[in-house]
Scaffold this motif. Sequence first.
Motif, PDB file in Angstrom:
ATOM      1  N   VAL A 142       4.770   1.941  -5.847  1.00 34.68           N
ATOM      2  CA  VAL A 142       3.631   2.181  -6.740  1.00 34.68           C
ATOM      3  C   VAL A 142       3.216   3.657  -6.729  1.00 34.68           C
ATOM      4  CG1 VAL A 142       1.203   1.549  -7.147  1.00 34.68           C
ATOM      5  CG2 VAL A 142       2.831  -0.176  -6.346  1.00 34.68           C
ATOM      6  N   GLN A 143       2.909   4.197  -7.915  1.00 36.19           N
ATOM      7  CA  GLN A 143       2.326   5.542  -8.020  1.00 36.19           C
ATOM      8  C   GLN A 143       0.845   5.424  -7.718  1.00 36.19           C
ATOM      9  OE1 GLN A 143       4.122   8.409  -8.815  1.00 36.19           O
ATOM     10  NE2 GLN A 143       5.931   7.099  -8.730  1.00 36.19           N
ATOM     11  N   LEU A 144       0.435   5.851  -6.537  1.00 39.53           N
ATOM     12  CA  LEU A 144      -0.945   5.652  -6.111  1.00 39.53           C
ATOM     13  C   LEU A 144      -1.881   6.654  -6.769  1.00 39.53           C
ATOM     14  CD1 LEU A 144      -0.246   5.146  -2.310  1.00 39.53           C
ATOM     15  CD2 LEU A 144      -0.673   3.374  -4.013  1.00 39.53           C
ATOM     16  N   LYS A 145      -3.093   6.170  -7.062  1.00 38.63           N
ATOM     17  CA  LYS A 145      -4.142   7.069  -7.556  1.00 38.63           C
ATOM     18  C   LYS A 145      -5.110   7.350  -6.420  1.00 38.63           C
ATOM     19  CE  LYS A 145      -3.964   6.018 -12.425  1.00 38.63           C
ATOM     20  NZ  LYS A 145      -4.030   4.741 -13.143  1.00 38.63           N
ATOM     21  N   VAL A 146      -5.284   8.617  -6.090  1.00 37.99           N
ATOM     22  CA  VAL A 146      -6.192   8.989  -4.997  1.00 37.99           C
ATOM     23  C   VAL A 146      -7.039  10.178  -5.445  1.00 37.99           C
ATOM     24  CG1 VAL A 146      -4.665   8.168  -3.159  1.00 37.99           C
ATOM     25  CG2 VAL A 146      -4.481  10.542  -3.948  1.00 37.99           C
ATOM     26  N   CYS A 196       1.817   0.035 -12.184  1.00 37.66           N
ATOM     27  CA  CYS A 196       2.696   1.091 -11.698  1.00 37.66           C
ATOM     28  C   CYS A 196       2.003   2.449 -11.657  1.00 37.66           C
ATOM     29  CB  CYS A 196       3.958   1.164 -12.558  1.00 37.66           C
ATOM     30  SG  CYS A 196       4.849  -0.398 -12.616  1.00 37.66           S
ATOM     31  N   GLY A 197       0.699   2.466 -11.937  1.00 37.89           N
ATOM     32  CA  GLY A 197      -0.056   3.716 -11.858  1.00 37.89           C
ATOM     33  C   GLY A 197       0.301   4.714 -12.948  1.00 37.89           C
ATOM     34  N   LEU A 198       0.619   4.210 -14.136  1.00 39.22           N
ATOM     35  CA  LEU A 198       0.985   5.098 -15.256  1.00 39.22           C
ATOM     36  C   LEU A 198       0.108   4.766 -16.448  1.00 39.22           C
ATOM     37  CD1 LEU A 198       4.787   4.487 -14.851  1.00 39.22           C
ATOM     38  CD2 LEU A 198       3.665   6.681 -14.467  1.00 39.22           C
ATOM     39  N   ASN A 199       0.324   5.466 -17.597  1.00 33.98           N
ATOM     40  CA  ASN A 199      -0.365   5.011 -18.800  1.00 33.98           C
ATOM     41  C   ASN A 199       0.612   4.292 -19.721  1.00 33.98           C
ATOM     42  OD1 ASN A 199       0.699   6.922 -20.847  1.00 33.98           O
ATOM     43  ND2 ASN A 199      -0.313   8.428 -19.530  1.00 33.98           N
ATOM     44  N   ALA A 200       0.048   3.477 -20.612  1.00 28.94           N
ATOM     45  CA  ALA A 200       0.863   2.576 -21.436  1.00 28.94           C
ATOM     46  C   ALA A 200       1.852   3.342 -22.313  1.00 28.94           C
ATOM     47  CB  ALA A 200      -0.046   1.695 -22.288  1.00 28.94           C
ATOM     48  N   ALA A 201       1.437   4.514 -22.799  1.00 28.36           N
ATOM     49  CA  ALA A 201       2.320   5.302 -23.665  1.00 28.36           C
ATOM     50  C   ALA A 201       3.579   5.724 -22.896  1.00 28.36           C
ATOM     51  CB  ALA A 201       1.583   6.531 -24.179  1.00 28.36           C
ATOM     52  N   ALA A 255      -0.802  -2.333  -2.970  1.00 28.48           N
ATOM     53  CA  ALA A 255      -0.718  -0.914  -2.598  1.00 28.48           C
ATOM     54  C   ALA A 255      -1.977  -0.121  -2.971  1.00 28.48           C
ATOM     55  CB  ALA A 255       0.519  -0.294  -3.226  1.00 28.48           C
ATOM     56  N   GLN A 256      -2.427  -0.233  -4.233  1.00 31.69           N
ATOM     57  CA  GLN A 256      -3.571   0.576  -4.665  1.00 31.69           C
ATOM     58  C   GLN A 256      -4.843   0.187  -3.915  1.00 31.69           C
ATOM     59  OE1 GLN A 256      -3.544   3.364  -6.809  1.00 31.69           O
ATOM     60  NE2 GLN A 256      -5.491   3.513  -5.752  1.00 31.69           N
ATOM     61  N   LYS A 257      -4.991  -1.127  -3.719  1.00 33.31           N
ATOM     62  CA  LYS A 257      -6.174  -1.627  -3.020  1.00 33.31           C
ATOM     63  C   LYS A 257      -6.233  -1.058  -1.592  1.00 33.31           C
ATOM     64  CE  LYS A 257      -6.044  -5.976  -3.663  1.00 33.31           C
ATOM     65  NZ  LYS A 257      -5.785  -7.429  -3.417  1.00 33.31           N
ATOM     66  N   VAL A 258      -5.086  -1.084  -0.920  1.00 37.27           N
ATOM     67  CA  VAL A 258      -5.037  -0.587   0.456  1.00 37.27           C
ATOM     68  C   VAL A 258      -5.203   0.937   0.474  1.00 37.27           C
ATOM     69  CG1 VAL A 258      -3.617  -0.403   2.537  1.00 37.27           C
ATOM     70  CG2 VAL A 258      -3.679  -2.543   1.262  1.00 37.27           C
ATOM     71  N   ALA A 259      -4.637   1.622  -0.526  1.00 40.28           N
ATOM     72  CA  ALA A 259      -4.809   3.083  -0.608  1.00 40.28           C
ATOM     73  C   ALA A 259      -6.290   3.428  -0.730  1.00 40.28           C
ATOM     74  CB  ALA A 259      -4.019   3.647  -1.783  1.00 40.28           C
ATOM     75  N   ASP A 260      -7.022   2.628  -1.498  1.00 39.81           N
ATOM     76  CA  ASP A 260      -8.470   2.843  -1.634  1.00 39.81           C
ATOM     77  C   ASP A 260      -9.177   2.701  -0.278  1.00 39.81           C
ATOM     78  OD1 ASP A 260      -8.005   3.159  -4.340  1.00 39.81           O
ATOM     79  OD2 ASP A 260      -8.732   1.174  -4.908  1.00 39.81           O
ATOM     80  N   LEU A 261      -8.745   1.700   0.507  1.00 37.08           N
ATOM     81  CA  LEU A 261      -9.324   1.516   1.847  1.00 37.08           C
ATOM     82  C   LEU A 261      -9.005   2.708   2.755  1.00 37.08           C
ATOM     83  CD1 LEU A 261      -8.422  -2.249   2.560  1.00 37.08           C
ATOM     84  CD2 LEU A 261     -10.660  -1.307   1.919  1.00 37.08           C
ATOM     85  N   VAL A 262      -7.807   3.237   2.613  1.00 35.33           N
ATOM     86  CA  VAL A 262      -7.376   4.388   3.411  1.00 35.33           C
ATOM     87  C   VAL A 262      -8.276   5.587   3.106  1.00 35.33           C
ATOM     88  CG1 VAL A 262      -5.510   6.088   3.710  1.00 35.33           C
ATOM     89  CG2 VAL A 262      -4.980   3.628   3.675  1.00 35.33           C
ATOM     90  N   VAL A 263      -8.498   5.808   1.821  1.00 38.18           N
ATOM     91  CA  VAL A 263      -9.339   6.926   1.385  1.00 38.18           C
ATOM     92  C   VAL A 263     -10.762   6.750   1.930  1.00 38.18           C
ATOM     93  CG1 VAL A 263     -10.389   8.030  -0.633  1.00 38.18           C
ATOM     94  CG2 VAL A 263      -7.953   7.408  -0.658  1.00 38.18           C
ATOM     95  N   GLU A 264     -11.253   5.511   1.833  1.00 34.23           N
ATOM     96  CA  GLU A 264     -12.591   5.182   2.309  1.00 34.23           C
ATOM     97  C   GLU A 264     -12.719   5.391   3.820  1.00 34.23           C
ATOM     98  OE1 GLU A 264     -15.050   1.197   2.353  1.00 34.23           O
ATOM     99  OE2 GLU A 264     -13.848   1.352   0.511  1.00 34.23           O
ATOM    100  N   ALA A 265     -11.598   5.244   4.518  1.00 37.72           N
ATOM    101  CA  ALA A 265     -11.590   5.410   5.974  1.00 37.72           C
ATOM    102  C   ALA A 265     -11.428   6.881   6.371  1.00 37.72           C
ATOM    103  CB  ALA A 265     -10.484   4.552   6.592  1.00 37.72           C
ATOM    104  N   ASN A 266     -11.504   7.775   5.378  1.00 39.70           N
ATOM    105  CA  ASN A 266     -11.388   9.219   5.624  1.00 39.70           C
ATOM    106  C   ASN A 266     -10.040   9.657   6.191  1.00 39.70           C
ATOM    107  OD1 ASN A 266     -13.936  10.196   4.722  1.00 39.70           O
ATOM    108  ND2 ASN A 266     -14.845   9.129   6.480  1.00 39.70           N
ATOM    109  N   ILE A 267      -9.009   8.910   5.878  1.00 39.20           N
ATOM    110  CA  ILE A 267      -7.646   9.325   6.231  1.00 39.20           C
ATOM    111  C   ILE A 267      -7.140  10.168   5.061  1.00 39.20           C
ATOM    112  CG2 ILE A 267      -5.308   8.519   6.728  1.00 39.20           C
ATOM    113  CD1 ILE A 267      -6.619   5.923   7.832  1.00 39.20           C
TER     114      ILE A 267
END
Lengths: 215, 215
Positions: free
Chosen positions: B184-188, A41-46, B163-175
């Motif tokens: 999902v809370q995405l990390k970018v 879920c993109g969070l930390n365990a705490a 979701a996160q995997k595809v978000a990584d591809l999006v970032v890599e594609a310079n979008i």
Amino acid sequence: MKENRVPEVTIRRLSTYLRYLKELEERGETVVSSAQLAKACGLNAAQVRKDLAYFGEFGIRGVGYYVKDLYEHLKKILGLNREWRLAVIGIGNLGTALLNFRDFLKENYKIVAAFDKYPEKVIGRVAEQMGRPVEVLHIDRLKEVAKERKIDIAILSVPPSEAQKVADLVVEANIRGILNFTPVQLKVPKGIIVKNAYFTTVLDNLVYYLQFRRR
Amino acid sequence: MKENRVPEVTIRRLSTYLRYLKELEERGETVVSSAQLAKACGLNAAQVRKDLAYFGEFGIRGVGYYVKDLYEHLKKILGLNREWRLAVIGIGNLGTALLNFRDFLKENYKIVAAFDKYPEKVIGRVAEQMGRPVEVLHIDRLKEVAKERKIDIAILSVPPSEAQKVADLVVEANIRGILNFTPVQLKVPKGIIVKNAYFTTVLDNLVYYLQFRRR
């Protein structure tokens, strides 16, 4: 359990946990750690443990959570252990998409009616887009049908200029919840809950920040 | 104009004003008062004037605002005076609805590509739901096509587990922008803008509060 103790952002995260737990259950997993739940879920365990602690002690030290138990607990907390009956009002392009949106049919949501100001106008297009005919009722029948079919929630996808007028009809029909897909800030009496879900505003918002970061 | 001066909630309201101004323009109205604008958007006139004052003096005392001028100004402020090129990634039921959602085609949004992990699987259903065939590309082609078609924004409607995997591809594609329809809370990385638009969470949230207020 009091409703006011829990921050809204925690409630939102519970939904996210719920969806992930469902995935795990479908994959046959029986146990999940807070670290695993957090990662998905993109969070930390705490944060996950803190969110869940609002509702009592679910976890088992050194083990994590039982997937099925936590899933059932969260469903109950969120009020999703019973059926919620939805009506879509305004069967334009978005309304049709929402009628067709299968995610609503999971987790005990059920679309029981569709309304429009001009049902005879939209019915052909809807049948074409959905690949089957759908009953679309005249908005004048809202109050009668809401009672008959026990509608809990109105999904509002009418034009902005109609939004407040239709919200007033929803309130009059004793429907207590509105999921608002219009950009209008609706005025409703106390006791009626409105949540806004107009995503073109979200897209505009994204673009606003994006324009300062052109390549 | 600095981006950080203006609260996000003001930016959201500007979108609402913009949509209403468009309606007015289409109806042939030339002038609008802050009171009228406020009423249509469910706000008070002082709030509207305050929001607009962030961006300079548009109003004419005793007259209000010129519809066309204010519309053009707001478009410029929001960054909607140029075309924004969108790609929908994940062509399930929601992705198809989004491809089909005509509101995105207003205000200079243009969907220029659709991607999926299994294009050959989804293409038949999409054609059926949309009433016409649509080109769906394999996600592996994202980077190449993003460059070719100058994609600004990725609309993410993939399963949560992807979701996160595809978000990584999006970032890599310079979008640089992501409209996230997953829970999902995405990390970018810094510089990439993500806005969340997953409305089942909003519906869950509505139900959470509604369960305490049964009839």
